[in-house]
Write a protein that holds these residues in place. Structure first.
Motif: not given
Length: 148
Positions: A62-64, A80-93, A119-121, A126-127
């Motif tokens: 997934g990261e790759i 690409a931003g949507l994907g990064l936002s979702a991944f980043g949100a998961g990491l923040v959670a 990971d908030t960055w 992404g946003i």
């Protein structure tokens, strides 16, 4: 599609970071994969249903894939931003829900949480990519002279 110059650096650096992170996880041993899975389960309990080794490989892939989407100019910036936002949100959670990573206020990181707080960055980048607005050139209408 191409990179807009203002977002190229965000996409390239973040994408390269994620590709490197994913490649480093391809050779996770069972113990490290289980530790990552345990942290992820704090935010998403369903991941405990997956074997730890499979979770580790899926996380790496997934990261790759996400990193590749960010560095490839054929992938639209908003996607690409949507994907990064979702991944980043998961990491923040994961960061917020893992005991011992935040101070009593639930936001500021403890010493143990500093590595995850970054990971908030990723979520913020992404946003920013999703909120990308193309500037439109304003073309002024030129009045043609009246013909007599």
């Amino acid at each position: 599609m191409g990179f807009s110059p203002s977002h190229a650096i965000l996409r390239l650096v973040t994408g390269a970071y994620l590709i490197n992170s994913g490649v480093s996880k391809l050779s996770l041993d069972e113990e490290r994969a289980a530790a990552l899975q345990g942290m992820a389960a704090n935010a998403i309990p369903q991941v405990k249903q997956i074997p730890a080794a499979t979770f580790g490989k899926a996380l790496a892939a997934g990261e790759i894939a996400l990193g590749g989407a960010l560095v490839l100019p054929i992938v639209p910036t908003k996607l690409a931003g949507l994907g990064l936002s979702a991944f980043g949100a998961g990491l923040v959670a994961v960061y917020v829900k893992t005991p011992g990573l935040t101070e009593a206020d639930g936001i500021r990181p403890t010493q143990a949480g500093v590595a995850m707080a970054k990971d908030t960055w990723l979520a913020a980048i992404g946003i920013a990519l999703v909120l990308n607005r193309k500037r439109r050139k304003v073309v002024k209408a030129v009045k043609s002279p009246k013909r007599s």
